[in-house]
Every structure is written in C-alpha cells, then in structure tokens.
Design a protein around this motif. Sequence first.
Motif, mmCIF file in Angstrom:
data_model
loop_
_atom_site.group_PDB
_atom_site.id
_atom_site.type_symbol
_atom_site.label_atom_id
_atom_site.label_comp_id
_atom_site.label_asym_id
_atom_site.label_seq_id
_atom_site.Cartn_x
_atom_site.Cartn_y
_atom_site.Cartn_z
ATOM 1 N N HIS A 30 0.849 -1.194 0.000
ATOM 2 C CA HIS A 30 0.000 0.000 0.000
ATOM 3 C C HIS A 30 0.882 1.241 0.000
ATOM 4 O O HIS A 30 1.842 1.334 0.756
ATOM 5 N N GLY A 31 0.529 2.191 -0.833
ATOM 6 C CA GLY A 31 1.261 3.451 -0.867
ATOM 7 C C GLY A 31 0.741 4.411 0.187
ATOM 8 O O GLY A 31 -0.306 4.185 0.805
ATOM 9 N N ARG A 32 1.455 5.492 0.379
ATOM 10 C CA ARG A 32 1.019 6.461 1.378
ATOM 11 C C ARG A 32 -0.161 7.289 0.880
ATOM 12 O O ARG A 32 -1.119 7.536 1.612
#
Length: 72
Positions: A30-32
């Motif tokens: 998951h990206g920020r």
Amino acid sequence: MASWNSYLWPLVIIKSPEFMTLPLGLAELHGRFTTEWNVVMAGSVVSVVPILILYLFAQKHVIASVAQSGLK
C-alpha cells in the motif's frame, strides 16, 4: 495460521524486508497517498496459493472428517 496473521509484533521487531510476515508484506504494497490495487491483489493471490494447494492435497481427508462428524 496464527503466526501468518500476526501483524503488530512483527511490525515492531522486524526491520529487514526479508523476514516480513505475509500481512506485513501486503501492508508494504500500500502506498502512502495512492495504492496500486492490481499489485495488492496480485500479492493477495500469491499469499493464498500455498494454502489452496495444501487444501487441494488434503481435501479428501477434510471432507471425510466432516462427513464422519456429521449430525445425527
């Protein structure tokens, strides 16, 4: 299964990506600000494949045990 599902304790202890558990590895995908969902879904499928293969090999025994302990 309990070791595979642990998240918080390995998150605190593990610093190296080589030793991450499955939930930590999936959380790393998951990206920020944005998330590439196709990568997350591919990681989820890869994490389910070993359990599915094990079930397919043990399916006969699982079904037999469920049938043997059926309701009367």
